[in-house]
Design an enzyme around this catalytic site. Structure first.
Site, PDB file in Angstrom:
ATOM      1  N   HIS A  78      -0.546   0.561  -9.973  1.00 31.12           N
ATOM      2  CA  HIS A  78      -1.827  -0.638  -8.713  1.00 31.12           C
ATOM      3  C   HIS A  78      -2.044  -1.228  -9.291  1.00 31.12           C
ATOM      4  CE1 HIS A  78      -3.767  -1.114  -4.713  1.00 31.12           C
ATOM      5  NE2 HIS A  78      -2.962  -1.608  -5.161  1.00 31.12           N
ATOM      6  N   ARG A 117       1.333  -1.568   0.328  1.00 33.49           N
ATOM      7  CA  ARG A 117       0.140  -0.515   0.218  1.00 33.49           C
ATOM      8  C   ARG A 117       1.081   1.279   0.127  1.00 33.49           C
ATOM      9  NH1 ARG A 117      -3.263  -2.869  -1.865  1.00 33.49           N
ATOM     10  NH2 ARG A 117      -5.519  -2.955  -1.157  1.00 33.49           N
TER      11      ARG A 117
HETATM   12  P1  NDP Z   1      -2.218 -11.527   4.398  1.00 33.58           P
HETATM   13  O1  NDP Z   1      -3.131 -11.304   5.484  1.00 33.58           O
HETATM   14  O2  NDP Z   1      -2.265 -13.327   4.230  1.00 33.58           O
HETATM   15  O3  NDP Z   1      -0.357 -11.508   5.428  1.00 33.58           O
HETATM   16  C1  NDP Z   1      -0.330 -10.446   5.466  1.00 33.58           C
HETATM   17  C2  NDP Z   1       1.481 -11.140   6.011  1.00 33.58           C
HETATM   18  O4  NDP Z   1       1.650  -9.173   7.235  1.00 33.58           O
HETATM   19  C3  NDP Z   1       1.386 -11.767   7.383  1.00 33.58           C
HETATM   20  O5  NDP Z   1       2.380 -12.670   7.507  1.00 33.58           O
HETATM   21  C4  NDP Z   1       1.710 -10.897   8.558  1.00 33.58           C
HETATM   22  O6  NDP Z   1       1.978 -11.543   9.831  1.00 33.58           O
HETATM   23  C5  NDP Z   1       2.777 -10.047   7.928  1.00 33.58           C
HETATM   24  N1  NDP Z   1       2.111  -8.729   8.948  1.00 33.58           N
HETATM   25  C6  NDP Z   1       0.538  -8.395   9.285  1.00 33.58           C
HETATM   26  N2  NDP Z   1       1.221  -7.092  10.312  1.00 33.58           N
HETATM   27  C7  NDP Z   1       2.457  -7.161  10.404  1.00 33.58           C
HETATM   28  C8  NDP Z   1       3.005  -6.209  11.135  1.00 33.58           C
HETATM   29  N3  NDP Z   1       2.927  -6.159  12.195  1.00 33.58           N
HETATM   30  N4  NDP Z   1       3.826  -6.934  11.530  1.00 33.58           N
HETATM   31  C9  NDP Z   1       5.050  -7.706  10.879  1.00 33.58           C
HETATM   32  N5  NDP Z   1       4.520  -8.243   9.676  1.00 33.58           N
HETATM   33  C10 NDP Z   1       2.871  -8.470   9.986  1.00 33.58           C
HETATM   34  O7  NDP Z   1      -1.840 -10.779   2.789  1.00 33.58           O
HETATM   35  P2  NDP Z   1      -2.153 -11.025   1.523  1.00 33.58           P
HETATM   36  O8  NDP Z   1      -0.680 -11.460   0.933  1.00 33.58           O
HETATM   37  O9  NDP Z   1      -2.817 -11.774   1.221  1.00 33.58           O
HETATM   38  O10 NDP Z   1      -1.539  -9.646   1.189  1.00 33.58           O
HETATM   39  C11 NDP Z   1      -0.916  -8.980   1.814  1.00 33.58           C
HETATM   40  C12 NDP Z   1      -1.122  -7.162   0.864  1.00 33.58           C
HETATM   41  O11 NDP Z   1      -0.547  -6.977  -0.703  1.00 33.58           O
HETATM   42  C13 NDP Z   1      -2.719  -6.695   1.360  1.00 33.58           C
HETATM   43  O12 NDP Z   1      -3.079  -6.333   2.441  1.00 33.58           O
HETATM   44  C14 NDP Z   1      -2.247  -5.690   0.016  1.00 33.58           C
HETATM   45  O13 NDP Z   1      -2.508  -4.443   0.883  1.00 33.58           O
HETATM   46  C15 NDP Z   1      -1.834  -6.183  -0.536  1.00 33.58           C
HETATM   47  N6  NDP Z   1      -2.370  -5.845  -1.984  1.00 33.58           N
HETATM   48  C16 NDP Z   1      -1.623  -5.112  -3.481  1.00 33.58           C
HETATM   49  C17 NDP Z   1      -1.772  -5.624  -4.220  1.00 33.58           C
HETATM   50  C18 NDP Z   1      -1.678  -4.953  -5.497  1.00 33.58           C
HETATM   51  O14 NDP Z   1      -1.541  -4.950  -6.908  1.00 33.58           O
HETATM   52  N7  NDP Z   1      -0.788  -4.240  -5.084  1.00 33.58           N
HETATM   53  C19 NDP Z   1      -3.037  -6.558  -4.273  1.00 33.58           C
HETATM   54  C20 NDP Z   1      -2.883  -7.928  -2.943  1.00 33.58           C
HETATM   55  C21 NDP Z   1      -2.785  -7.637  -2.646  1.00 33.58           C
HETATM   56  P3  NDP Z   1       1.870 -13.019  10.342  1.00 33.58           P
HETATM   57  O15 NDP Z   1       2.085 -14.104   9.587  1.00 33.58           O
HETATM   58  O16 NDP Z   1       1.977 -13.236  11.552  1.00 33.58           O
HETATM   59  O17 NDP Z   1      -0.026 -12.689  10.925  1.00 33.58           O
HETATM   60  C1  OXD Z   2      -5.164  -5.821  -3.558  1.00 34.12           C
HETATM   61  C2  OXD Z   2      -4.971  -4.608  -4.179  1.00 34.12           C
HETATM   62  O1  OXD Z   2      -5.529  -5.609  -1.874  1.00 34.12           O
HETATM   63  O2  OXD Z   2      -5.450  -4.758  -6.300  1.00 34.12           O
HETATM   64  O3  OXD Z   2      -5.938  -7.093  -3.999  1.00 34.12           O
HETATM   65  O4  OXD Z   2      -4.424  -3.941  -4.244  1.00 34.12           O
END
Ligand code: NDP
Ligand code: OXD
Length: 287
Positions: A250, A202
């Site tokens: 994005h 993000r």
């Molecule tokens: P998940 O919820 O599956 O994974 C999130 C990960 O981040 C977990 O490993 C979690 O740790 C870790 N995390 C959360 N908070 C913290 C913290 N404070 N400190 C350290 N680690 C942390 O999310 P996804 O993998 O599905 O997606 C991740 C992000 O990717 C989405 O939230 C979105 O913002 C972004 N995204 C962007 C896209 C794009 O096109 N640019 C498309 C899709 C998603 P733990 O395992 O310990 O819970």
């Molecule tokens: C998502 C994105 O969160 O596209 O899926 O950013």
């Protein structure tokens, strides 16, 4: 699911008849009109925008998009940019503009340290693929993990150790109060000189002026930015013309309707069968 009636906004009819909403970037307060919701589905993986809505109905489960095509798309994108940096493409681009012929030897993949912030659905898949290509993969998450081929770090206390040897940094964190602004000057200073940044999470993870400073000092050699604080990126934003910033609108991983529809339908079927919903967001942690 022929037994479902699908209504497309604004032809929603009586809002009280709606059981499930599938939404992305809805205006604040929009969801309050649906008084009998069983679940709210996010069309994307990240739910930061949804959770910031002050009019988000209480007690209704929020389900985020966990879809194979989103995972595959992100995996492709991250591999593409890691290979781009690993194989020194930014240097070849400079050489080409100067008409220079100069082969550059990359380090062995096993000596290239790639660090992934976030080891969730997306991060851990990218980590496994990179490890499969032989890279020295490191990952950082909130809670401790044990992943084959990945050196795992967890929590804020281990962030400096994680960053300290990360040459290519990938951000795949959810945007939460804890992670907002995490790509900042303090953490850039912990990276090795000349590191690369790929932010596919993000825009609000990044402190933009700190990146510009880190690019000026060479702490960061080049950045790939797929996400921005304000999207679309303003026409006069300095990132557009920065020679060491690549901008993608994005689009690192786009939700693909064909597979995402199946994912949502399967989850609705689960609910209708009285089974627990999958991929429900924890409103406390924010992801
Ligand atoms: P998940 O919820 O599956 O994974 C999130 C990960 O981040 C977990 O490993 C979690 O740790 C870790 N995390 C959360 N908070 C913290 C913290 N404070 N400190 C350290 N680690 C942390 O999310 P996804 O993998 O599905 O997606 C991740 C992000 O990717 C989405 O939230 C979105 O913002 C972004 N995204 C962007 C896209 C794009 O096109 N640019 C498309 C899709 C998603 P733990 O395992 O310990 O819970
Ligand atoms: C998502 C994105 O969160 O596209 O899926 O950013």
């Amino acid at each position: 699911m022929p037994m479902l009636e699908i209504r497309l906004w604004p032809d929603a009819g009586d809002p009280a008849e709606i059981d499930y909403v599938l939404a992305w970037n809805h205006p604040d307060g929009f969801l309050m009109r649906f008084s009998n919701l069983r679940a709210i589905y996010s069309m994307g993986a990240g739910v930061d925008r949804l959770l910031k809505d002050p009019g988000l109905p209480e007690g209704v489960p929020i389900v985020r998009m966990v879809d194979p095509s989103l995972v595959a798309g992100m995996n492709e994108f991250v591999l593409m940019r890691v290979l781009h940096y690993h194989r020194r493409m930014p240097e070849y681009e400079v050489q080409q503009r100067a008409g220079l012929w100069g082969p550059l030897r990359p380090p062995l993949a096993e000596d290239r340290k790639v660090g992934i912030m976030g080891l969730g659905q997306l991060g851990r898949t990218c980590a496994a693929s990179l490890a499969g290509l032989g890279f020295a993969v490191r990952g950082w998450s909130r809670t401790p993990k044990s992943l084959s081929g990945v050196q795992c770090f967890a929590g804020i206390a281990q962030l400096p150790a994680f960053l300290g040897e990360t040459e290519i940094l990938i951000c795949l964190l959810p945007l939460t109060p804890e992670t907002e602004g995490i790509l900042n000057a303090t953490h850039f200073a912990q990276l090795p000189q000349g590191a690369f940044l790929v932010n596919v999470a993000r825009g609000a993870h990044l402190v933009e002026e700190d990146l510009i400073f880190a690019l000026e000092t060479g702490r960061i050699a080049h950045a790939t930015l797929d996400v921005f604080r304000a999207e679309p990126l303003a026409a006069d934003h300095p990132f557009w013309t920065h020679p060491r910033v690549a901008i993608i609108p994005h689009a690192a991983a786009l939700t693909q309707p064909r597979t995402a529809a199946r994912t949502v339908a399967a989850n609705i079927a689960r609910d209708r069968a009285g089974e627990p919903l999958q991929d429900v967001v924890d409103r406390q942690t924010g992801y």
